[in-house]
Design a protein around this motif. Structure first.
Motif, PDB file in Angstrom:
ATOM      1  N   ALA A   1       0.753  -1.093  -0.142  1.00 16.09           N
ATOM      2  CA  ALA A   1       0.030  -0.114  -0.020  1.00 16.09           C
ATOM      3  C   ALA A   1       0.797   1.238  -0.019  1.00 16.09           C
ATOM      4  O   ALA A   1       0.761   2.202  -0.847  1.00 16.09           O
ATOM      5  CB  ALA A   1      -0.904   0.152   1.215  1.00 16.09           C
ATOM      6  N   LYS A   2       1.892   1.278   0.741  1.00  9.93           N
ATOM      7  CA  LYS A   2       2.686   2.486   0.839  1.00  9.93           C
ATOM      8  C   LYS A   2       3.448   2.538  -0.365  1.00  9.93           C
ATOM      9  O   LYS A   2       3.617   3.644  -0.907  1.00  9.93           O
ATOM     10  CB  LYS A   2       3.769   2.156   1.946  1.00  9.93           C
ATOM     11  N   LEU A   3       3.981   1.391  -0.923  1.00  6.73           N
ATOM     12  CA  LEU A   3       4.537   1.747  -2.507  1.00  6.73           C
ATOM     13  C   LEU A   3       3.470   2.261  -3.532  1.00  6.73           C
ATOM     14  O   LEU A   3       3.927   3.267  -4.460  1.00  6.73           O
ATOM     15  CB  LEU A   3       4.952   0.427  -3.012  1.00  6.73           C
ATOM     16  N   MET A   4       2.407   1.854  -3.491  1.00  8.73           N
ATOM     17  CA  MET A   4       1.257   2.110  -4.212  1.00  8.73           C
ATOM     18  C   MET A   4       0.695   3.560  -4.217  1.00  8.73           C
ATOM     19  O   MET A   4       0.276   4.276  -5.195  1.00  8.73           O
ATOM     20  CB  MET A   4      -0.065   1.290  -4.613  1.00  8.73           C
ATOM     21  N   LYS A   5       0.769   4.022  -2.890  1.00 11.33           N
ATOM     22  CA  LYS A   5       0.286   5.167  -2.875  1.00 11.33           C
ATOM     23  C   LYS A   5       1.385   6.341  -3.238  1.00 11.33           C
ATOM     24  O   LYS A   5       0.847   7.510  -3.681  1.00 11.33           O
ATOM     25  CB  LYS A   5       0.391   5.363  -1.058  1.00 11.33           C
ATOM     26  N   VAL A   6       2.697   5.871  -3.429  1.00 10.53           N
ATOM     27  CA  VAL A   6       3.464   6.824  -4.307  1.00 10.53           C
ATOM     28  C   VAL A   6       3.625   6.458  -5.617  1.00 10.53           C
ATOM     29  O   VAL A   6       3.456   7.373  -6.481  1.00 10.53           O
ATOM     30  CB  VAL A   6       4.903   6.541  -3.695  1.00 10.53           C
TER      31      VAL A   6
ATOM     32  N   LYS B   1       1.690  17.750  -3.898  1.00  6.46           N
ATOM     33  CA  LYS B   1       1.613  17.891  -2.505  1.00  6.46           C
ATOM     34  C   LYS B   1       0.925  16.778  -1.612  1.00  6.46           C
ATOM     35  O   LYS B   1       1.331  16.739  -0.534  1.00  6.46           O
ATOM     36  CB  LYS B   1       0.969  19.137  -2.384  1.00  6.46           C
ATOM     37  N   HIS B   2      -0.122  16.411  -2.182  1.00  7.15           N
ATOM     38  CA  HIS B   2      -0.799  15.432  -1.364  1.00  7.15           C
ATOM     39  C   HIS B   2      -0.053  14.056  -1.432  1.00  7.15           C
ATOM     40  O   HIS B   2       0.097  13.519  -0.289  1.00  7.15           O
ATOM     41  CB  HIS B   2      -2.053  15.096  -2.127  1.00  7.15           C
ATOM     42  N   THR B   3       0.599  13.657  -2.230  1.00  6.91           N
ATOM     43  CA  THR B   3       1.451  12.619  -2.422  1.00  6.91           C
ATOM     44  C   THR B   3       2.702  13.013  -1.565  1.00  6.91           C
ATOM     45  O   THR B   3       3.106  11.649  -0.676  1.00  6.91           O
ATOM     46  CB  THR B   3       1.761  12.035  -3.613  1.00  6.91           C
ATOM     47  N   VAL B   4       3.378  13.770  -1.494  1.00  7.75           N
ATOM     48  CA  VAL B   4       4.411  14.077  -0.581  1.00  7.75           C
ATOM     49  C   VAL B   4       4.084  14.169   0.953  1.00  7.75           C
ATOM     50  O   VAL B   4       4.881  13.503   1.610  1.00  7.75           O
ATOM     51  CB  VAL B   4       4.956  15.584  -1.091  1.00  7.75           C
TER      52      VAL B   4
ATOM     53  N   GLU C   1       2.655  13.765   9.547  1.00  6.69           N
ATOM     54  CA  GLU C   1       1.671  14.132  10.671  1.00  6.69           C
ATOM     55  C   GLU C   1       1.077  15.365   9.935  1.00  6.69           C
ATOM     56  O   GLU C   1       1.712  16.501   9.725  1.00  6.69           O
ATOM     57  CB  GLU C   1       2.240  14.468  11.977  1.00  6.69           C
ATOM     58  N   ARG C   2      -0.413  15.504   9.804  1.00  8.22           N
ATOM     59  CA  ARG C   2      -0.902  16.634   9.345  1.00  8.22           C
ATOM     60  C   ARG C   2      -2.326  16.684  10.079  1.00  8.22           C
ATOM     61  O   ARG C   2      -3.127  15.878  10.668  1.00  8.22           O
ATOM     62  CB  ARG C   2      -1.295  16.383   7.846  1.00  8.22           C
ATOM     63  N   SER C   3      -2.766  18.025  10.267  1.00  6.69           N
ATOM     64  CA  SER C   3      -4.055  18.393  10.823  1.00  6.69           C
ATOM     65  C   SER C   3      -5.243  18.002  10.054  1.00  6.69           C
ATOM     66  O   SER C   3      -5.262  18.150   8.762  1.00  6.69           O
ATOM     67  CB  SER C   3      -4.078  19.952  11.275  1.00  6.69           C
ATOM     68  N   CYS C   4      -6.146  17.750  10.834  1.00  6.87           N
ATOM     69  CA  CYS C   4      -7.348  17.204  10.138  1.00  6.87           C
ATOM     70  C   CYS C   4      -8.046  18.426   9.204  1.00  6.87           C
ATOM     71  O   CYS C   4      -8.588  18.150   8.048  1.00  6.87           O
ATOM     72  CB  CYS C   4      -8.525  17.225  11.326  1.00  6.87           C
TER      73      CYS C   4
END
Length: 362
Positions: free
Chosen positions: A197-202, A266-269, A274-277
């Motif tokens: 999943a981590k690989l495919m996310k990128v 930007k979303h992929t990076v 950690e990011r705010s809701c």
């Protein structure tokens, strides 16, 4: 639940938020807005691309490489605009059409993205050869129609191959809502292993940006900048109009696809940070808006590449005349009108080039 199925949405790895609970579902107003926008895109894209296909099938015939590419671009865009209302309906009704529809509809945008963008690059390359390399290509282009069909076939095979991860790993799943007897049905990419999943996310969004945007953009900028230089040197009264058309093609392509690809990058990076809701909600809203703008390109392709030509507009007018004759014949079939049959002459061309009545007015 979002209105459009995206290739970068996964449900295997945990998203990292600084808030314990984060509801990322769009608001009802956002759902309604996206529905209206996508409906307009679907209607305009359906009309424009259907007219292009009808023109090539019954009126114009594919005589050049660009004709073959334009026909295939219209087919690619039509596949997507036909799938879009089914995507909207299913995502608003918990994917009632089931797992098969989930996989097929989720793959529609990916196939359109890869095939459509690569075919636009092919068109720019063909125009570059025809205009910039005119002397070298003189006398040979009439024999390359078969090569354009082979190139289109290769593009479609390549697009399907790149879409396979989406087709294979998209799952139709049901999740029980906490504290409620209702369940939410999702259609998204899903993997059994976190590493995959981590690989495919990128990998998936990277392929979309590289092959679906950057590669066609580089080819188009190089080819059309060379074409503009050649046109500006030419002594022709039509050169300024041709330059404006070239500029329009490049500018519209960039305006439609650059915002979405920058937001997707930007979303992929930030996927593993950690990011705010609240920031995640804003980012997903920007993604939804920019994705809608990218979808709009399938409506503009017929205008930029087909209807802007004088001959193509003539065929379009003839289609309207034939449809008018068709409607008059069947609405007023009880009446005998010799005048109507004399006036309604179709622009349909037979195989030998003669002018016959088309299926619209037969």
């Amino acid at each position: 639940m979002e209105l459009t199925t995206s290739d970068y949405e996964f449900n295997t790895t945990e998203d990292i938020f600084d808030d314990e609970l984060c509801d990322l579902d769009p608001s009802p107003s956002e759902v309604i807005t996206q529905t209206y926008v996508h409906s307009i895109i679907c209607a305009l894209g359906l009309i424009g691309n259907t007219l292009v296909i009808i023109t090539y099938l019954f009126y114009k015939r594919t005589k050049t490489m660009t004709d073959v590419y334009l026909y295939n671009v219209a087919v690619a865009d039509l596949i997507f605009v036909v799938a879009l209302p089914f995507i909207i309906y299913n995502e608003q009704h918990n994917w009632l059409m089931g797992p098969v529809a989930c996989k097929m509809l989720s793959s529609a945008y990916s196939i359109n993205l890869y095939s459509g963008m690569l075919l636009l690059a092919c068109i720019s390359g063909d125009r570059y050869i025809a205009i910039v390399q005119a002397r070298r290509s003189f006398g040979t282009r009439s024999h390359t129609l078969i090569y354009s069909r082979l190139i289109c076939a290769a593009v479609w095979v390549f697009a399907v191959a790149l879409t396979l991860p989406t087709l294979i790993h998209t799952e139709h799943s049901e999740e029980q809502n906490l504290g409620s007897e209702t369940a939410t049905v999702t259609c998204q990419l899903s993997f059994s292993k976190n590493e995959t999943a981590k690989l495919m996310k990128v990998l998936v969004p990277s392929l979309q940006m590289a092959i679906g945007f950057l590669l066609p953009l580089v080819v188009m900028v190089f080819c059309y900048s060379s074409i503009m230089c050649t046109l500006l040197r030419a002594q022709s009264s039509q050169r300024h109009k041709a330059v404006r058309v070239v500029l329009a093609i490049v500018v519209v392509f960039i305006m439609c696809h650059l915002p979405y690809n920058m937001t997707l990058l930007k979303h992929t990076v930030s996927l593993f940070k950690e990011r705010s809701c609240e920031s995640e909600k804003i980012k997903l809203q920007v993604l939804a808006i920019s994705r809608g703008v990218a979808y709009l390109h399938c409506c503009l392709n017929p205008i930029l590449y087909a209807f802007i030509g004088v001959k193509f507009r003539g065929h379009f007018r003839q289609i309207i005349v034939d449809l008018w004759c068709f409607s008059k014949k069947y609405i007023y079939s009880a009446r005998s009108s010799r005048g109507t049959s004399d006036i309604c002459i179709s622009g349909f061309k037979s195989a030998d080039g003669s002018n016959n009545m088309s299926s619209f007015s037969a």
